[in-house]
Write a protein that holds these residues in place. Structure first.
Motif: not given
Length: 118
Positions: A19-21, A24-27, A102-107
């Motif tokens: 989900d995190a990846r 990230l792709a969406d970001a 934020l997405t990098l932090h979640e990843l």
């Protein structure tokens, strides 16, 4: 097979990484959409911001996108409040970078929590 079935097969930790990846792709897609409209990057970051953005926009492989996303995040130094004065396109780009962070932090959190593959 739905998401719950995948979660059962892979485990919640690995599903969190997936989900995190995806986030990230969406970001990255958001950066690709907003970056071409920015008139002046110099007020938003270090001298590496433009090359980092260009590399991110051109990258296709997931690993390259993650590496270049981290470069963009590091090179972007503008305060979010400052972006209101720069224009709507710069504000949109800055918001996209903040989402990217934020997405990098979640990843990172998901990768830390996931068990090592055997």
């Amino acid at each position: 097979m739905d998401k719950q079935d995948l979660k059962t097969l892979t485990g919640p930790e690995r599903m969190r990484v997936a989900d995190a990846r995806k986030a990230l792709a969406d970001a990255v897609a958001d950066i690709r959409q907003t970056a071409p409209n920015v008139a002046d990057y110099t007020v938003m970051g270090t001298t590496d911001l433009v090359p980092a953005v260009m590399d991110l926009v051109r990258s296709n492989a997931l690993h390259d996108q993650e590496v270049n996303a981290r470069r963009v995040s590091q090179a972007f130094t503008a305060h979010p409040g400052y972006l209101y004065a720069t224009g709507i396109d710069e504000l949109a780009f800055g918001t996209a970078v903040l989402w990217l962070r934020l997405t990098l932090h979640e990843l990172d959190a998901a990768l830390t929590a996931a068990p090592d593959p055997e």
